[in-house]
Write an enzyme that holds these catalytic residues in place. Structure first.
Site, PDB file in Angstrom:
ATOM      1  N   ARG A 101       0.835  -1.072   0.005  1.00 10.13           N
ATOM      2  CA  ARG A 101      -0.070  -0.137  -0.068  1.00 10.13           C
ATOM      3  C   ARG A 101       0.695   1.208   0.004  1.00 10.13           C
ATOM      4  NH1 ARG A 101      -5.583  -0.171   1.099  1.00 10.13           N
ATOM      5  NH2 ARG A 101      -5.408  -2.280   1.741  1.00 10.13           N
TER       6      ARG A 101
ATOM      7  N   ASN B 167     -14.019  13.124   0.560  1.00 10.71           N
ATOM      8  CA  ASN B 167     -14.795  11.858   0.062  1.00 10.71           C
ATOM      9  C   ASN B 167     -16.522  11.855  -0.037  1.00 10.71           C
ATOM     10  OD1 ASN B 167     -14.923   8.953  -0.493  1.00 10.71           O
ATOM     11  ND2 ASN B 167     -15.524   8.607   1.607  1.00 10.71           N
TER      12      ASN B 167
ATOM     13  N   HIS C 155     -19.784   9.509   0.597  1.00  8.51           N
ATOM     14  CA  HIS C 155     -20.065   8.308   1.044  1.00  8.51           C
ATOM     15  C   HIS C 155     -21.660   8.053   1.083  1.00  8.51           C
ATOM     16  CE1 HIS C 155     -20.116   4.739   3.236  1.00  8.51           C
ATOM     17  NE2 HIS C 155     -20.995   4.923   3.975  1.00  8.51           N
TER      18      HIS C 155
ATOM     19  N   GLU D 213      -9.516   6.479   9.986  1.00  5.68           N
ATOM     20  CA  GLU D 213     -10.494   5.631  10.103  1.00  5.68           C
ATOM     21  C   GLU D 213     -11.618   5.512   9.043  1.00  5.68           C
ATOM     22  OE1 GLU D 213     -10.225   8.296  12.325  1.00  5.68           O
ATOM     23  OE2 GLU D 213      -8.534   7.228  13.380  1.00  5.68           O
TER      24      GLU D 213
ATOM     25  N   ASP E 142     -14.371   6.049   6.671  1.00  5.86           N
ATOM     26  CA  ASP E 142     -15.550   6.793   6.603  1.00  5.86           C
ATOM     27  C   ASP E 142     -16.008   7.596   7.767  1.00  5.86           C
ATOM     28  OD1 ASP E 142     -16.234   5.646   3.969  1.00  5.86           O
ATOM     29  OD2 ASP E 142     -17.368   3.936   4.922  1.00  5.86           O
TER      30      ASP E 142
ATOM     31  N   GLU F 194     -26.207  12.998  -4.723  1.00 11.56           N
ATOM     32  CA  GLU F 194     -24.808  12.991  -4.671  1.00 11.56           C
ATOM     33  C   GLU F 194     -24.212  13.967  -5.713  1.00 11.56           C
ATOM     34  OE1 GLU F 194     -22.567   9.138  -4.279  1.00 11.56           O
ATOM     35  OE2 GLU F 194     -23.864   8.156  -3.835  1.00 11.56           O
TER      36      GLU F 194
HETATM   37  C1  GAR Z   1     -21.080   6.468  -5.286  1.00  8.20           C
HETATM   38  O1  GAR Z   1     -22.393   6.109  -4.674  1.00  8.20           O
HETATM   39  C2  GAR Z   1     -20.162   7.059  -4.008  1.00  8.20           C
HETATM   40  O2  GAR Z   1     -20.939   7.396  -3.128  1.00  8.20           O
HETATM   41  C3  GAR Z   1     -19.800   5.390  -3.569  1.00  8.20           C
HETATM   42  O3  GAR Z   1     -19.637   4.627  -4.607  1.00  8.20           O
HETATM   43  C4  GAR Z   1     -20.384   5.138  -5.726  1.00  8.20           C
HETATM   44  C5  GAR Z   1     -19.482   5.592  -6.973  1.00  8.20           C
HETATM   45  O4  GAR Z   1     -20.271   5.823  -8.119  1.00  8.20           O
HETATM   46  N1  GAR Z   1     -18.726   5.467  -2.636  1.00  8.20           N
HETATM   47  C6  GAR Z   1     -18.325   4.586  -1.645  1.00  8.20           C
HETATM   48  O5  GAR Z   1     -19.239   3.614  -1.494  1.00  8.20           O
HETATM   49  C7  GAR Z   1     -17.150   4.719  -1.007  1.00  8.20           C
HETATM   50  N2  GAR Z   1     -16.893   4.001   0.165  1.00  8.20           N
HETATM   51  P1  GAR Z   1     -19.454   6.873  -9.246  1.00  8.20           P
HETATM   52  O6  GAR Z   1     -18.143   6.116  -9.722  1.00  8.20           O
HETATM   53  O7  GAR Z   1     -20.375   6.601 -10.281  1.00  8.20           O
HETATM   54  O8  GAR Z   1     -19.242   8.229  -8.654  1.00  8.20           O
END
Ligand code: GAR
Length: 210
Positions: free
Chosen positions: A65, A107, A109, A143, A145, A174
């Site tokens: 990583r 980020n 979520h 940590e 989220d 979103e």
């Molecule tokens: C979105 O819904 C985002 O909120 C989620 O993945 C999707 C990505 O869609 N993110 C997570 O779950 C992060 N842990 P996208 O590639 O079309 O933006």
């Protein structure tokens, strides 16, 4: 304008919403890089077609990583990136990388944090029987989220919802919340004592941005 990189792993629809918002003359962030840890991420093809600078840092080609993040950091430095927006980026990052970008990495979520951290948020929201869910944009902390909340928006969970129908309803907000949140961060309009500010104090600000 703040030089901003977007990190993705897949579809990239949130990345698209940020790129589209950033085209407004008064938007305080400029997208200088779209990077993916997956070569096949559909979002990379879209970004390329838009003429954006893209990078693939395939985590499978790095022994750890930390080495993967070293390669990523080198590209971010090369492009003089000031802000990082994670948009469906599905790799956990080391505390060292996260601390380096403290208050400069955000980020999105797909839940109302601190509820439903982690994966399968919509399935778990339906299972829990909540009547409202939504999305959260937050500063990244080591940590998963966790971190100071910048913006949230809510949608109803409707009778008969499947994880897919609920995901689509959340995704639509979103795409509105993330550009508004990046605008706040890039403009330096998130209070410094963010960790002490309640979500309610913020919602007025967010409403006026929509
Ligand atoms: C979105 O819904 C985002 O909120 C989620 O993945 C999707 C990505 O869609 N993110 C997570 O779950 C992060 N842990 P996208 O590639 O079309 O933006």
């Amino acid at each position: 304008k703040k030089r901003t990189a977007i990190l993705i792993s897949g579809r990239g629809s949130n990345m698209q919403s940020l790129v589209e918002a950033s085209r407004a003359a008064d938007y305080p962030a400029e997208i200088v890089l779209v990077a993916s840890n997956r070569p096949e991420a559909p979002g990379i093809a879209w970004a390329k077609a838009q003429g954006l600078r893209t990078a693939i840092i395939d985590h499978k080609h790095y022994p750890s990583r930390a080495v993967f993040e070293g390669a990523l950091q080198a590209i971010l430095d090369e492009q003089r990136v000031e802000l990082v927006a994670l948009a469906g980026f599905m790799r956990l990052m080391t505390p060292a990388f996260v601390e380096h970008w403290r208050d400069r990495m955000i980020n999105i979520h797909p839940s109302l944090l601190p509820s439903f951290k982690g994966l399968h948020t919509h399935e778990r929201a339906i299972e829990a029987g909540v009547k409202i869910t939504g999305c959260t944009v937050h500063f990244v902390r080591p940590e998963m989220d966790e971190g100071p909340i910048i913006a949230q928006a809510a949608v109803p969970v409707l009778p008969g919802d499947s994880p897919e129908t609920l995901a689509a309803r959340v995704l639509a907000i979103e795409h509105r919340v993330y550009p508004a949140a990046l605008r706040l961060v890039a403009a330096g309009q998130v209070p410094n004592d963010q960790e002490k500010v309640t979500i309610n104090q913020h919602s007025g600000e967010m409403n006026s941005l929509f």
